[in-house]
Design a protein around this motif. Structure first.
Motif, PDB file in Angstrom:
ATOM      1  N   LEU A   1       0.857  -1.194   0.000  1.00  0.00           N
ATOM      2  CA  LEU A   1       0.000   0.000   0.000  1.00  0.00           C
ATOM      3  C   LEU A   1       0.890   1.239   0.000  1.00  0.00           C
ATOM      4  O   LEU A   1       1.276   1.740   1.055  1.00  0.00           O
ATOM      5  N   THR A   2       1.255   1.713  -1.188  1.00  0.00           N
ATOM      6  CA  THR A   2       2.094   2.895  -1.347  1.00  0.00           C
ATOM      7  C   THR A   2       1.224   4.090  -1.719  1.00  0.00           C
ATOM      8  O   THR A   2       0.011   3.951  -1.946  1.00  0.00           O
ATOM      9  N   PHE A   3       1.849   5.267  -1.809  1.00  0.00           N
ATOM     10  CA  PHE A   3       1.103   6.459  -2.210  1.00  0.00           C
ATOM     11  C   PHE A   3       0.468   6.266  -3.587  1.00  0.00           C
ATOM     12  O   PHE A   3      -0.700   6.589  -3.795  1.00  0.00           O
ATOM     13  N   SER A   4       1.248   5.732  -4.540  1.00  0.00           N
ATOM     14  CA  SER A   4       0.738   5.579  -5.910  1.00  0.00           C
ATOM     15  C   SER A   4      -0.394   4.554  -5.973  1.00  0.00           C
ATOM     16  O   SER A   4      -1.433   4.797  -6.605  1.00  0.00           O
ATOM     17  N   ASN A   5      -0.229   3.400  -5.299  1.00  0.00           N
ATOM     18  CA  ASN A   5      -1.282   2.381  -5.301  1.00  0.00           C
ATOM     19  C   ASN A   5      -2.550   2.877  -4.609  1.00  0.00           C
ATOM     20  O   ASN A   5      -3.674   2.655  -5.072  1.00  0.00           O
ATOM     21  N   GLY A   6      -2.350   3.544  -3.476  1.00  0.00           N
ATOM     22  CA  GLY A   6      -3.497   4.075  -2.737  1.00  0.00           C
ATOM     23  C   GLY A   6      -4.232   5.142  -3.518  1.00  0.00           C
ATOM     24  O   GLY A   6      -5.466   5.228  -3.474  1.00  0.00           O
ATOM     25  N   LEU A   7      -3.475   5.953  -4.262  1.00  0.00           N
ATOM     26  CA  LEU A   7      -4.080   7.027  -5.050  1.00  0.00           C
ATOM     27  C   LEU A   7      -4.990   6.459  -6.137  1.00  0.00           C
ATOM     28  O   LEU A   7      -6.077   6.992  -6.397  1.00  0.00           O
ATOM     29  N   ARG A   8      -4.556   5.372  -6.751  1.00  0.00           N
ATOM     30  CA  ARG A   8      -5.396   4.725  -7.770  1.00  0.00           C
ATOM     31  C   ARG A   8      -6.715   4.213  -7.149  1.00  0.00           C
ATOM     32  O   ARG A   8      -7.794   4.388  -7.715  1.00  0.00           O
ATOM     33  N   SER A   9      -6.588   3.578  -5.980  1.00  0.00           N
ATOM     34  CA  SER A   9      -7.783   3.027  -5.321  1.00  0.00           C
ATOM     35  C   SER A   9      -8.722   4.119  -4.830  1.00  0.00           C
ATOM     36  O   SER A   9      -9.947   3.941  -4.825  1.00  0.00           O
TER      37      SER A   9
ATOM     38  N   GLU B   1       2.743  13.034   0.489  1.00  0.00           N
ATOM     39  CA  GLU B   1       3.980  13.534  -0.104  1.00  0.00           C
ATOM     40  C   GLU B   1       4.166  12.925  -1.492  1.00  0.00           C
ATOM     41  O   GLU B   1       3.871  11.747  -1.714  1.00  0.00           O
ATOM     42  N   VAL B   2       4.619  13.729  -2.433  1.00  0.00           N
ATOM     43  CA  VAL B   2       4.988  13.235  -3.761  1.00  0.00           C
ATOM     44  C   VAL B   2       6.479  12.929  -3.729  1.00  0.00           C
ATOM     45  O   VAL B   2       7.308  13.835  -3.631  1.00  0.00           O
ATOM     46  N   ARG B   3       6.807  11.628  -3.784  1.00  0.00           N
ATOM     47  CA  ARG B   3       8.197  11.202  -3.632  1.00  0.00           C
ATOM     48  C   ARG B   3       8.820  10.690  -4.925  1.00  0.00           C
ATOM     49  O   ARG B   3      10.037  10.588  -5.030  1.00  0.00           O
ATOM     50  N   ASP B   4       7.982  10.302  -5.903  1.00  0.00           N
ATOM     51  CA  ASP B   4       8.511   9.696  -7.119  1.00  0.00           C
ATOM     52  C   ASP B   4       7.642  10.080  -8.308  1.00  0.00           C
ATOM     53  O   ASP B   4       6.559  10.649  -8.160  1.00  0.00           O
ATOM     54  N   ILE B   5       8.127   9.740  -9.512  1.00  0.00           N
ATOM     55  CA  ILE B   5       7.420  10.144 -10.729  1.00  0.00           C
ATOM     56  C   ILE B   5       6.065   9.455 -10.837  1.00  0.00           C
ATOM     57  O   ILE B   5       5.103  10.043 -11.338  1.00  0.00           O
ATOM     58  N   GLU B   6       5.965   8.215 -10.357  1.00  0.00           N
ATOM     59  CA  GLU B   6       4.699   7.493 -10.463  1.00  0.00           C
ATOM     60  C   GLU B   6       3.602   8.208  -9.689  1.00  0.00           C
ATOM     61  O   GLU B   6       2.508   8.456 -10.207  1.00  0.00           O
TER      62      GLU B   6
ATOM     63  N   ALA C   1       3.669  11.360  -8.696  1.00  0.00           N
ATOM     64  CA  ALA C   1       3.488  12.693  -9.271  1.00  0.00           C
ATOM     65  C   ALA C   1       2.579  12.658 -10.495  1.00  0.00           C
ATOM     66  O   ALA C   1       1.649  13.475 -10.622  1.00  0.00           O
ATOM     67  N   GLU C   2       2.818  11.698 -11.405  1.00  0.00           N
ATOM     68  CA  GLU C   2       2.028  11.642 -12.634  1.00  0.00           C
ATOM     69  C   GLU C   2       0.571  11.260 -12.356  1.00  0.00           C
ATOM     70  O   GLU C   2      -0.349  11.803 -12.969  1.00  0.00           O
ATOM     71  N   ILE C   3       0.358  10.331 -11.411  1.00  0.00           N
ATOM     72  CA  ILE C   3      -1.018   9.946 -11.073  1.00  0.00           C
ATOM     73  C   ILE C   3      -1.755  11.135 -10.474  1.00  0.00           C
ATOM     74  O   ILE C   3      -2.908  11.425 -10.837  1.00  0.00           O
ATOM     75  N   ALA C   4      -1.094  11.860  -9.540  1.00  0.00           N
ATOM     76  CA  ALA C   4      -1.724  13.021  -8.901  1.00  0.00           C
ATOM     77  C   ALA C   4      -2.089  14.082  -9.934  1.00  0.00           C
ATOM     78  O   ALA C   4      -3.178  14.681  -9.884  1.00  0.00           O
TER      79      ALA C   4
ATOM     80  N   ASP D   1      12.793  17.221 -12.725  1.00  0.00           N
ATOM     81  CA  ASP D   1      13.871  16.265 -12.445  1.00  0.00           C
ATOM     82  C   ASP D   1      13.323  14.854 -12.245  1.00  0.00           C
ATOM     83  O   ASP D   1      13.990  13.868 -12.558  1.00  0.00           O
ATOM     84  N   MET D   2      12.114  14.758 -11.691  1.00  0.00           N
ATOM     85  CA  MET D   2      11.484  13.446 -11.513  1.00  0.00           C
ATOM     86  C   MET D   2      11.131  12.799 -12.855  1.00  0.00           C
ATOM     87  O   MET D   2      10.998  11.588 -12.948  1.00  0.00           O
ATOM     88  N   GLY D   3      10.943  13.652 -13.892  1.00  0.00           N
ATOM     89  CA  GLY D   3      10.581  13.138 -15.202  1.00  0.00           C
ATOM     90  C   GLY D   3       9.182  13.507 -15.640  1.00  0.00           C
ATOM     91  O   GLY D   3       8.690  13.007 -16.661  1.00  0.00           O
ATOM     92  N   VAL D   4       8.518  14.393 -14.900  1.00  0.00           N
ATOM     93  CA  VAL D   4       7.171  14.824 -15.276  1.00  0.00           C
ATOM     94  C   VAL D   4       7.281  15.797 -16.457  1.00  0.00           C
ATOM     95  O   VAL D   4       8.119  16.707 -16.457  1.00  0.00           O
ATOM     96  N   GLU D   5       6.425  15.626 -17.449  1.00  0.00           N
ATOM     97  CA  GLU D   5       6.456  16.479 -18.631  1.00  0.00           C
ATOM     98  C   GLU D   5       5.997  17.900 -18.285  1.00  0.00           C
ATOM     99  O   GLU D   5       5.058  18.088 -17.509  1.00  0.00           O
ATOM    100  N   PRO D   6       6.651  18.927 -18.902  1.00  0.00           N
ATOM    101  CA  PRO D   6       6.289  20.322 -18.604  1.00  0.00           C
ATOM    102  C   PRO D   6       4.821  20.642 -18.858  1.00  0.00           C
ATOM    103  O   PRO D   6       4.211  21.403 -18.113  1.00  0.00           O
ATOM    104  N   TYR D   7       4.233  20.064 -19.922  1.00  0.00           N
ATOM    105  CA  TYR D   7       2.843  20.391 -20.220  1.00  0.00           C
ATOM    106  C   TYR D   7       1.890  19.888 -19.135  1.00  0.00           C
ATOM    107  O   TYR D   7       0.834  20.485 -18.882  1.00  0.00           O
ATOM    108  N   LEU D   8       2.256  18.763 -18.472  1.00  0.00           N
ATOM    109  CA  LEU D   8       1.420  18.255 -17.378  1.00  0.00           C
ATOM    110  C   LEU D   8       1.498  19.180 -16.164  1.00  0.00           C
ATOM    111  O   LEU D   8       0.503  19.418 -15.477  1.00  0.00           O
ATOM    112  N   ILE D   9       2.706  19.697 -15.901  1.00  0.00           N
ATOM    113  CA  ILE D   9       2.889  20.611 -14.749  1.00  0.00           C
ATOM    114  C   ILE D   9       2.117  21.901 -14.980  1.00  0.00           C
ATOM    115  O   ILE D   9       1.357  22.360 -14.115  1.00  0.00           O
ATOM    116  N   SER D  10       2.294  22.505 -16.157  1.00  0.00           N
ATOM    117  CA  SER D  10       1.686  23.814 -16.422  1.00  0.00           C
ATOM    118  C   SER D  10       0.162  23.745 -16.467  1.00  0.00           C
ATOM    119  O   SER D  10      -0.521  24.711 -16.120  1.00  0.00           O
TER     120      SER D  10
END
Length: 564
Positions: free
Chosen positions: A369-377, A390-395, A397-400, A428-437
């Protein structure tokens, strides 16, 4: 000895109390059998420090001493054991020419005087002091829980052997002595407004320290506490449902205690060291939430944050180092928008506050049960608002971000020095700029500054180097009066009481979004935001300095790494 009626009449004659208050107190005293002065204080009719004590001293013909203003020698303290001082509520004050001066709440109590005279085997001179002063002095000079430790020391010390050690722990726990000592430590920490209790073993001592307003202080404890370090740790482990036999691996747990009317949630962490296990207990007031004003937000910032958190979708990030109050601010935001028509779900590590009406999930990586798995559920529960601890990794971050783009409001935290650096961190995590903006609505950087004690803060002129540090070279600034810390009993001579937050709001508008798409640096984004009106952490701190809430040095201390 002074009669009850005479004391009451003196208080009435000096207009300390009214005849009606005296009559009520005498009636109440018949039921309780306590001293008239105690009854008057309990009913709130007198203040022992400023009114009652001087009059009582005059009537009894006994000197009144103010223990806070006296420095007591170790020689005098050594004459009376801690258990006697605590039991009889007395405090040795001075020892000269084989005469011990002892502060008492009842200086004419022959029974207590005789008991203490037997212990010191000498002459005793009683003086008068308030019960509050005496108890405070006992804690200061003997140490927290000194009487408990002394009673345990009168029995056999715990054996260093592993087998007998467990047996002795069981005996101590059954007698509730270690339990009582731990309660005394936690209660003292809560009264001192501590957020953490550190129990640290060293070669020849066991140190206990409290973190108050972000700064660690030594707690005064008896030196022989070192003999009970394993027993104290075992008691904490039992309360936290941890393995008391495991001493080689780190362990984490939690338990709850009640201090008066307040429930305290304690998060526990054990680390193995070369001299035994070091324990840290973080104290959380699980029922205490702050409103926006208590956090330290100005009226303008309150209005801005109110508007941001009520938006239908997007992401709001809180940034700052560990211990900067990010989670507290997020909880305050959730409490503000927590209404019947909103479904709010959080996933946290750990859950620090219990929020009524909000579904809260504790992550558990051991079972997947991680942040990414819990976020999906969480999405399957059709929430309107979500908080990710907390957003700790790209997975994660991208799901959020994708959740925010599909019409949800998401709150989360990042560990960055300032607001603009959050964009760099996500890139730096690898999130695309268009997703951030397209998803970020605002990034709020935060720090905590200590608040000046109102009773002892001192006015001073601002120095030229301070003006340079704050980038506030404005007309009239050089003549501005600011404040610095003093030191008094109310603030434990630190000059500060409590903390407030300073903020930096980076709101994403079209200009900032365009810079993100162009992969601009954090410095470029920050400069552009400042030109558009963003107030930096240091500038927000300067506003609190001008209001007399904190010192310039304090703001510089907590913003040293962000500079401007």
């Amino acid at each position: 000895m002074l009669s009850k009626i005479k004391l009451g009449q003196v208080l009435v004659e000096h207009k300390v109390i009214t005849p009606e208050q005296l009559a009520k107190a005498l009636e109440e005293q018949k039921k309780t059998g306590e001293l008239l002065g105690v009854t008057l204080q309990r009913l709130g009719f007198i203040d022992e420090e400023s009114l009652y004590m001087p009059l009582l001293s005059q009537q009894l013909g006994v000197e009144l001493v103010h223990l806070k203003e006296r420095k007591i020698s170790p020689k005098a303290i050594g004459k009376i054991p801690a258990k006697f001082a605590s039991h009889y509520k007395v405090m040795p004050v001075d020892y000269q020419n084989e005469i011990l001066t002892v502060a008492m709440t009842k200086p004419l109590d022959i029974h207590v005087i005789d008991e203490i005279s037997l212990v010191i085997d000498g002459k005793l001179t009683p003086v008068l002091a308030s019960e509050k002063d005496i108890l405070e002095a006992i804690r200061k000079y003997y140490g927290v829980g000194a009487d408990t430790i002394e009673r345990m020391m009168s029995h056999a010390l715990p054996s260093p052997g592993p087998e007998s050690e467990i047996k002795d722990i069981e005996e101590i726990d059954s007698d509730a002595t270690i339990s009582k000592f731990l309660n005394q430590i936690l209660l003292e920490a809560y009264k001192d407004r501590a957020t953490d209790v550190h129990i640290e073993p060293f070669e020849d001592e066991l140190k206990i320290r409290y973190r108050v307003d972000g700064v660690l202080y030594d707690a005064k404890v008896p030196s022989n506490i070192k003999h009970f370090k394993d027993s104290i740790n075992s008691r904490i482990k039992i309360l936290s449902n941890l393995n008391i036999a495991e001493k080689r691996m780190p362990q984490d747990g939690r338990f709850k205690v009640r201090a008066g009317e307040v429930d305290l949630d304690l998060r526990v962490s054990f680390l193995p060291t070369s001299y035994g296990e070091s324990a840290v207990l973080r104290i959380l007031n699980s029922t205490r939430l702050f409103d926006f004003q208590e956090l330290g937000l100005s009226l303008e910032e309150q209005s801005k944050l109110d508007d941001l958190i009520k938006r239908p979708h997007g992401i709001i990030f809180m940034t700052g180092p560990t211990g900067s109050g990010k989670t507290t601010t997020l909880y305050s935001c959730l409490a503000r928008i927590n209404t019947v028509d909103k479904k709010i779900v959080t996933i946290e590590d750990p859950i620090e506050y219990q929020l009524k009406g909000i579904t809260q999930i504790q992550i558990n990586p051991r079972i997947g049960l991680t942040f990414s798995n819990g976020l999906r559920s969480m999405l399957r529960h059709d929430p309107d608002i979500m908080m990710v601890g907390e957003v700790r990794d790209i997975e994660t971050a991208e799901i959020a971000i994708r959740v925010a783009l599909t019409g949800h409001m998401v709150f989360s935290t990042l560990h960055t020095n300032d607001a603009a650096s959050s964009v760099t961190r996500l890139l730096d995590m690898g999130v695309e700029p268009y997703l951030i903006s397209s998803s970020l609505e605002c990034v709020i950087a935060q720090r905590l500054v200590r608040v000046l004690c109102p009773k002892c803060k001192k006015a001073t002129k601002i120095r030229p180097e301070i003006i340079k540090d704050f980038d506030c070279d404005l007309p009239g600034t050089a003549d501005l009066d600011i404040f610095e810390e003093g030191g008094c009993p109310a603030c434990q001579y630190t000059g500060f009481i409590g903390r407030k937050a300073i903020f930096e709001f980076l709101v994403f508008d079209d200009a900032i979004r365009e810079m993100v798409l162009g992969r601009a640096t954090a410095g470029q984004i920050k400069e552009k935001a400042k030109r558009l009106g963003m107030k930096t952490l240091r500038q927000d701190g300067w506003e609190k300095v001008k209001k007399g809430m904190t010192t310039a040095r304090e703001v510089i201390r907590v913003t040293e790494e962000v500079k401007s």
